[in-house]
Design an enzyme around this catalytic site. Structure first.
Site: not given
Length: 379
Positions: A191, A207
């Site tokens: 990420e 997410k």
């Protein structure tokens, strides 16, 4: 570097003082940067979750289980001469937000051996924390909170090869090892917390998680709960970028499915032009801690995290990456492990919404930690 003051400003001042143009980021792509021997080629930068909380003006929470690792580390590298092929270290700084608790010891020269894992909370306690977040959401205190657990295991031997295995896990956009006196950390993070390149600032929040199977992918794409959780954090990151006074913030990609080890994860790309140069300190204050590991609203989520998590996040859920003369690229330090002189440590968790199932959230955190545990255990 001392312990007092704003971590964002202290690290920005240190890097600027060592010749990196971090006071006018976004404008650097059009500037000339010297590359002769002794000139800075960039710096490795690590920021802990606790330092990020200080930058955001939120509570720090429980003490770190790895107090010997500083909360901020910056190591500046310089260009060498024509006959030398790699950068050299020009200078380094480290600071802590609290009591360091003493220095860590060295590892045994014997072969690597990892002992049994000890978790910071039981499955029932983890599930109870999820239920507590759902109750806070029901009261209107927060919309979403990321809860994280910690585990540690004793070890003997040289941790270097084990940490290299962690850094080499498939799907890592940020795979690497950073070490200091008596400690080391390794990340396999997929990420992006923040990237600045070519006059544009970018963040890539992740997410939503499912097993990396055809059925798992279909389930992730069809999940209203996962999509709602994801979009909430995308909106938070849009707001974080807007705080920098950047140009029009846009979502370049929404809920794209990527693979990390044996998991599918949903990722979006949010970006904005940097019409005006920004200071690295302002960037860190705006983006740290990352929204996908805090929740929304960010400060209210940090208060819930401080109330619920029994062990500090340490090197997990912070930032780790590179500051160059013409770009910035920091990964969010999820999928990250650390070692001190006695134990190996890792963190894993997930975002909680009103629709979260406590036991499913416990299983998701375990699935995220499993590849790291396996990498640390051995080939």
């Amino acid at each position: 570097m001392g312990d007092d003051g704003d971590p964002a400003e202290l690290v920005s001042a240190f890097l600027s003082g060592n010749g990196l143009p971090v006071r006018e980021m976004g404008r650097t792509a059009t500037q000339f940067h010297p590359t002769g021997a002794g000139t800075p080629c960039g710096a490795a930068l690590y920021v802990s979750a606790a330092a990020g909380c200080v930058m955001a003006g939120g509570p720090v929470g429980a003490p770190s289980p790895v107090p010997g690792i500083p909360d901020v580390v910056a190591v500046v590298h310089t260009h060498r001469g024509p006959s030398e092929s790699s950068p050299s270290v020009m200078g380094a700084c480290a600071m802590s937000t609290g009591d360091s608790g003493g220095s860590a010891g060295g590892a045994s020269p014997d072969g690597w051996r990892l002992g049994p894992w000890r978790d910071s909370w039981s499955r029932a306690e983890h599930a109870a924390a999820v239920s507590a977040v759902r109750a806070a959401i029901g009261r209107g205190d927060v919309y979403q909170v990321n809860v994280v657990g910690h585990a540690s295991a004793p070890y003997t031997g040289d941790p270097g090869p084990a940490l290299a295995r962690v850094a080499g896990l498939p799907g890592a956009r940020y795979g690497g090892v950073l070490s200091g006196d008596g400690w080391a950390l390794a990340t396999a993070s997929p990420e992006t917390l923040v990237e600045i390149r070519g006059g544009r600032i970018i963040t890539r929040p992740i997410k939503g998680t499912r097993p990396a199977t055809a059925a798992g992918r279909a389930e992730l794409l069809a999940s209203a709960k996962e999509r709602a959780e994801h979009v909430m954090i995308v909106d938070l990151e849009r707001n974080d970028l807007a705080r920098l006074g950047a140009g029009a913030v846009r979502v370049d990609e929404l809920f794209a499915v990527r693979r990390w080890c044996g998991l599918w994860q949903a990722e979006s790309v949010v970006s904005a032009p940097l019409d005006q140069p920004v200071d690295l300190a302002d960037v860190l204050r705006a983006l740290c801690p990352g929204g996908s590991v805090t929740g929304a609203p960010k400060r209210a989520a940090l208060a819930e995290i401080a109330r619920l998590e029994p062990v500090g996040r340490g090197v997990g859920m912070g930032a780790l990456g590179w500051v160059g003369p013409d770009h910035l690229d920091l990964g969010l330090s999820i999928r990250t492990a650390a070692v001190d002189g006695e134990r190996a440590h890792l963190w894993a968790g997930g975002g909680i919404t009103i629709d979260s199932d406590p036991l499913a959230e416990v299983e998701e955190a375990a699935a995220k930690a499993a590849p790291m545990r396996a990498a640390l255990a051995g080939p």
